[in-house]
Design a protein around this motif. Structure first.
Motif, PDB file in Angstrom:
ATOM      1  N   ILE A  57       0.855  -1.193   0.000  1.00 29.53           N
ATOM      2  CA  ILE A  57       0.000   0.000   0.000  1.00 29.53           C
ATOM      3  C   ILE A  57       0.886   1.236   0.000  1.00 29.53           C
ATOM      4  O   ILE A  57       1.658   1.465   0.925  1.00 29.53           O
ATOM      5  N   ASP A  58       0.780   2.017  -1.059  1.00 29.96           N
ATOM      6  CA  ASP A  58       1.553   3.242  -1.305  1.00 29.96           C
ATOM      7  C   ASP A  58       3.055   2.950  -1.437  1.00 29.96           C
ATOM      8  O   ASP A  58       3.529   1.856  -1.105  1.00 29.96           O
ATOM      9  N   THR A  59       3.767   3.939  -1.976  1.00 28.69           N
ATOM     10  CA  THR A  59       5.157   3.679  -2.368  1.00 28.69           C
ATOM     11  C   THR A  59       6.118   4.798  -1.963  1.00 28.69           C
ATOM     12  O   THR A  59       7.274   4.792  -2.369  1.00 28.69           O
ATOM     13  N   ILE A  99      -1.415  -0.991  -4.190  1.00 25.83           N
ATOM     14  CA  ILE A  99      -2.581  -0.102  -4.069  1.00 25.83           C
ATOM     15  C   ILE A  99      -2.044   1.324  -3.981  1.00 25.83           C
ATOM     16  O   ILE A  99      -1.277   1.646  -3.064  1.00 25.83           O
ATOM     17  N   LEU A 100      -2.403   2.154  -4.951  1.00 19.90           N
ATOM     18  CA  LEU A 100      -2.021   3.568  -4.897  1.00 19.90           C
ATOM     19  C   LEU A 100      -3.229   4.318  -4.322  1.00 19.90           C
ATOM     20  O   LEU A 100      -4.254   4.453  -4.997  1.00 19.90           O
ATOM     21  N   THR A 101      -3.089   4.776  -3.073  1.00 21.51           N
ATOM     22  CA  THR A 101      -4.246   5.429  -2.441  1.00 21.51           C
ATOM     23  C   THR A 101      -4.673   6.629  -3.274  1.00 21.51           C
ATOM     24  O   THR A 101      -5.858   6.884  -3.450  1.00 21.51           O
ATOM     25  N   HIS A 102      -3.688   7.387  -3.776  1.00 23.94           N
ATOM     26  CA  HIS A 102      -3.949   8.492  -4.708  1.00 23.94           C
ATOM     27  C   HIS A 102      -2.624   8.905  -5.329  1.00 23.94           C
ATOM     28  O   HIS A 102      -1.580   8.335  -4.999  1.00 23.94           O
ATOM     29  N   LEU A 103      -2.657   9.889  -6.210  1.00 26.26           N
ATOM     30  CA  LEU A 103      -1.482  10.198  -7.031  1.00 26.26           C
ATOM     31  C   LEU A 103      -0.687  11.415  -6.549  1.00 26.26           C
ATOM     32  O   LEU A 103       0.174  11.902  -7.279  1.00 26.26           O
ATOM     33  N   HIS A 104      -0.934  11.923  -5.339  1.00 18.93           N
ATOM     34  CA  HIS A 104      -0.053  12.957  -4.788  1.00 18.93           C
ATOM     35  C   HIS A 104       1.339  12.332  -4.662  1.00 18.93           C
ATOM     36  O   HIS A 104       1.472  11.158  -4.302  1.00 18.93           O
ATOM     37  N   PHE A 105       2.370  13.134  -4.962  1.00 18.73           N
ATOM     38  CA  PHE A 105       3.713  12.572  -5.172  1.00 18.73           C
ATOM     39  C   PHE A 105       4.269  11.805  -3.977  1.00 18.73           C
ATOM     40  O   PHE A 105       5.069  10.889  -4.147  1.00 18.73           O
ATOM     41  N   ASP A 106       3.844  12.154  -2.751  1.00 15.11           N
ATOM     42  CA  ASP A 106       4.396  11.476  -1.572  1.00 15.11           C
ATOM     43  C   ASP A 106       3.765  10.101  -1.354  1.00 15.11           C
ATOM     44  O   ASP A 106       4.155   9.365  -0.457  1.00 15.11           O
ATOM     45  N   HIS A 107       2.807   9.733  -2.195  1.00 10.28           N
ATOM     46  CA  HIS A 107       2.137   8.428  -2.085  1.00 10.28           C
ATOM     47  C   HIS A 107       2.494   7.464  -3.213  1.00 10.28           C
ATOM     48  O   HIS A 107       2.473   6.252  -3.027  1.00 10.28           O
ATOM     49  N   CYS A 108       2.793   8.013  -4.394  1.00  6.28           N
ATOM     50  CA  CYS A 108       2.954   7.136  -5.554  1.00  6.28           C
ATOM     51  C   CYS A 108       4.312   7.234  -6.246  1.00  6.28           C
ATOM     52  O   CYS A 108       4.599   6.447  -7.145  1.00  6.28           O
ATOM     53  N   GLY A 109       5.158   8.199  -5.823  1.00  4.30           N
ATOM     54  CA  GLY A 109       6.413   8.446  -6.554  1.00  4.30           C
ATOM     55  C   GLY A 109       7.309   7.225  -6.646  1.00  4.30           C
ATOM     56  O   GLY A 109       8.030   7.040  -7.630  1.00  4.30           O
ATOM     57  N   GLY A 110       7.263   6.363  -5.618  1.00  2.00           N
ATOM     58  CA  GLY A 110       8.148   5.202  -5.590  1.00  2.00           C
ATOM     59  C   GLY A 110       7.721   4.066  -6.512  1.00  2.00           C
ATOM     60  O   GLY A 110       8.444   3.075  -6.656  1.00  2.00           O
ATOM     61  N   LEU A 131      -5.853   1.767  -8.766  1.00  5.03           N
ATOM     62  CA  LEU A 131      -6.109   3.198  -8.606  1.00  5.03           C
ATOM     63  C   LEU A 131      -7.602   3.425  -8.824  1.00  5.03           C
ATOM     64  O   LEU A 131      -8.237   2.701  -9.596  1.00  5.03           O
ATOM     65  N   ALA A 132      -8.156   4.456  -8.187  1.00  2.00           N
ATOM     66  CA  ALA A 132      -9.575   4.772  -8.432  1.00  2.00           C
ATOM     67  C   ALA A 132      -9.710   5.532  -9.756  1.00  2.00           C
ATOM     68  O   ALA A 132      -8.911   6.424 -10.050  1.00  2.00           O
TER      69      ALA A 132
END
Ligand SMILES: [Zn+2]
Length: 279
Positions: A57-59, A99-110, A131-132
């Protein structure tokens, strides 16, 4: 089922932005800041191993952005995705789902990295990324605030690989993991609810980013739609009290988990505890 914390590092953000309209005299008693009003936040991801699935969950923020951009985030600490995976003896290739909770950079950049030839490639080459649909639509047509926190390079390589799947409503990924949608912080944020033994663990992402943000009025200035954020949180907190959910915080450097409790002044955070204590 095994649960493992994947620490990916810390960054700093302005306390006033994190706590919105809550006065500093109130929030600084619950979350420390430095002389520039910066609060240190972590990017605490969660890895779930169950049956033949390895679900991340998240990266975190990743390491492919420019040094200038990364310097604005005041990255700090010794943690990294690589070290956290090594510590549990798991390789990136083993991850089946992200699971990418959302695409703000601190959640998905990795989720996307640069290879030796500077090409953008998937960090988890064998994973389906979830992703939703509403978040994807918002990413493609961002509002005036969110445009600056979305980056094409964080997600287009995933789309082009054919390994991006969209959900349109609350969805069971597997019987023990529900992906539930919220819209206040950003449209189509996925909040995962995980059944672990007889407990339900909620990965609260930016619905409740840090433990002091539990009370319904404590919404962040980063929330795109604060009224929806408060309404959703009110409903969620009621359910969390009734069902004794464990909240797991992505961004709180000092607190991993808590229950929530009903008081005469509304629903509040209970005592902080470590995830390890329930495993
Ligand atoms: Zn966010």
């Amino acid at each position: 089922m095994e649960l493992h914390i994947i620490n990916t590092g810390n960054f700093m953000a302005d306390g006033g932005a994190i706590f919105g309209v809550v006065p500093k005299v109130m929030w600084e008693k619950k979350y420390p800041c430095d002389e520039n009003n910066y609060c240190n936040l972590t990017m605490r991801c969660l890895l779930i191993k169950t049956g033949d699935r390895v679900i991340l969950i998240d990266t975190g923020i990743g390491d492919k952005q420019s040094e200038k951009f990364l310097s604005y985030q005041h990255l700090n600490g010794d943690d990294s995705m690589e070290k956290s995976f090594a510590a549990i003896g798991t390789s990136y290739d083993e991850v089946t789902d992200v699971i990418l909770t959302h695409l703000h950079f601190d959640h998905c950049g990795g989720a996307v990295k640069r290879d030796a030839e500077d090409n953008l490639v998937l960090t988890f080459p064998n994973a389906t990324h979830w992703l939703a649909q509403a978040q994807w639509d918002n990413f493609n047509k961002p509002n005036i605030r969110e445009g600056s926190v979305y980056f094409k390079e964080n997600i287009l390589p995933v789309l082009e690989s054919g390994q991006l799947k969209f959900i349109k409503e609350d969805t069971q990924l597997i019987p023990e993991v529900e992906m539930r949608l919220f819209n206040g912080h950003t449209k189509g944020q996925i909040i995962p609810l995980i059944q672990y033994k007889d407990k339900t663990l909620v990965y609260t992402a930016d619905l409740i980013p840090v433990m002091p943000s539990v009370p319904e009025a404590w919404v962040s200035a980063y929330d795109a739609d604060p009224i929806t954020a408060m309404t959703e949180k009110r409903e969620f907190l009621k359910e969390a009290v009734e069902k004794e959910y464990i909240l797991f915080f992505e961004h709180d450097l000092y607190n991993e988990c808590c229950h929530v409790i009903k008081t005469d002044k509304g629903i509040k955070e209970g005592e902080s505890f470590k995830l390890d204590s329930i495993l």
